[in-house]
Write a protein that holds these residues in place. Structure first.
Motif, PDB file in Angstrom:
ATOM      1  N   ILE A   9      41.843  46.638  40.794  1.00  0.00           N
ATOM      2  CA  ILE A   9      43.201  46.107  40.802  1.00  0.00           C
ATOM      3  C   ILE A   9      44.154  47.308  40.865  1.00  0.00           C
ATOM      4  CG2 ILE A   9      44.948  44.937  39.404  1.00  0.00           C
ATOM      5  CD1 ILE A   9      42.694  43.256  38.209  1.00  0.00           C
ATOM      6  N   ALA A  12      49.597  49.350  39.420  1.00  0.00           N
ATOM      7  CA  ALA A  12      50.948  48.781  39.325  1.00  0.00           C
ATOM      8  C   ALA A  12      50.923  47.266  39.107  1.00  0.00           C
ATOM      9  CB  ALA A  12      51.752  49.111  40.579  1.00  0.00           C
ATOM     10  N   GLN A  13      49.833  46.609  39.480  1.00  0.00           N
ATOM     11  CA  GLN A  13      49.727  45.161  39.319  1.00  0.00           C
ATOM     12  C   GLN A  13      48.976  44.751  38.051  1.00  0.00           C
ATOM     13  OE1 GLN A  13      47.779  43.893  42.892  1.00  0.00           O
ATOM     14  NE2 GLN A  13      49.700  43.660  44.000  1.00  0.00           N
ATOM     15  N   SER A  15      49.290  45.048  34.893  1.00  0.00           N
ATOM     16  CA  SER A  15      50.002  44.455  33.751  1.00  0.00           C
ATOM     17  C   SER A  15      50.507  43.048  34.039  1.00  0.00           C
ATOM     18  CB  SER A  15      51.164  45.350  33.330  1.00  0.00           C
ATOM     19  OG  SER A  15      52.125  45.406  34.370  1.00  0.00           O
ATOM     20  N   SER A  16      50.439  42.607  35.276  1.00  0.00           N
ATOM     21  CA  SER A  16      50.935  41.271  35.605  1.00  0.00           C
ATOM     22  C   SER A  16      49.871  40.180  35.411  1.00  0.00           C
ATOM     23  CB  SER A  16      51.457  41.227  37.042  1.00  0.00           C
ATOM     24  OG  SER A  16      50.391  41.366  37.967  1.00  0.00           O
ATOM     25  N   PHE A  17      48.617  40.561  35.140  1.00  0.00           N
ATOM     26  CA  PHE A  17      47.525  39.590  35.076  1.00  0.00           C
ATOM     27  C   PHE A  17      47.109  39.271  33.651  1.00  0.00           C
ATOM     28  CE2 PHE A  17      46.579  41.597  39.300  1.00  0.00           C
ATOM     29  CZ  PHE A  17      46.857  40.475  40.062  1.00  0.00           C
ATOM     30  N   GLY A  53      49.587  39.531  31.086  1.00  0.00           N
ATOM     31  CA  GLY A  53      50.603  39.196  32.075  1.00  0.00           C
ATOM     32  C   GLY A  53      50.776  37.705  32.271  1.00  0.00           C
ATOM     33  N   THR A  55      50.425  36.144  35.507  1.00  0.00           N
ATOM     34  CA  THR A  55      49.609  35.637  36.606  1.00  0.00           C
ATOM     35  C   THR A  55      48.178  35.442  36.128  1.00  0.00           C
ATOM     36  OG1 THR A  55      50.991  36.852  38.170  1.00  0.00           O
ATOM     37  CG2 THR A  55      48.864  36.068  38.981  1.00  0.00           C
ATOM     38  N   ASP A  89      41.931  34.985  41.787  1.00  0.00           N
ATOM     39  CA  ASP A  89      43.254  34.389  41.653  1.00  0.00           C
ATOM     40  C   ASP A  89      43.168  32.875  41.805  1.00  0.00           C
ATOM     41  OD1 ASP A  89      43.163  33.805  44.401  1.00  0.00           O
ATOM     42  OD2 ASP A  89      44.609  35.368  44.944  1.00  0.00           O
TER      43      ASP A  89
END
Length: 135
Positions: A9, A12-13, A15-17, A53, A55, A89
């Motif tokens: 992953i 930068a992404q 922390s969104s999950f 996160g 998402t 996802d």
């Protein structure tokens, strides 16, 4: 699935999950059993602490050569478990894949305790590699 094909992953992404569902699979038997009932809460305890996160992802944990009724001990008497996790996802796309492996310094207690300790160790490894890179 090629467990050695790591798909990271992007940091930068990460922390969104968060992980919403966890499934445990092996090549032999996939319905819920004593192994998955011990594994999932311990693994979730670790991942809930690092993946916070918005998402949602589904974690599909594939344990290689799992003898669900076995001891989870290697030839040297240590608790050992290896596998991989696909992070998927909401559309079913794999956004991350991480080979995982855990070895306890000794047997790790009775079988129930060993399952929990190994799941905890695999969850901690996933956190380090996917959600807190460099930690």
């Amino acid at each position: 699935m090629d467990p050695e094909a790591r798909i990271a992953i992007p940091p930068a992404q990460a922390s969104s999950f968060r992980i919403d569902r966890i499934e445990v699979r092996s090549s032999y038997y996939n319905p819920p059993d004593d192994f998955s009932r011990a594994f999932i809460p311990a693994f979730r305890g670790r991942t809930d602490a690092c993946a916070r996160g918005q998402t949602v992802l589904r974690a599909v944990v594939f344990i290689h050569a799992l003898d669900r009724g076995g001891t989870l001990l290697d030839d040297e008497g240590r608790g050992r478990l290896s596998g991989s996790v696909d992070l998927m996802d909401s559309r079913g796309r794999v956004v991350g894949r991480y080979p995982l492996s855990a070895t306890l310094p000794g047997p790790g207690g009775d079988l129930a305790e060993r399952r929990v300790r190994l799941a905890d160790a695999l969850g901690a490894q996933l956190c380090r590699e996917a959600f807190v890179p460099g930690a």
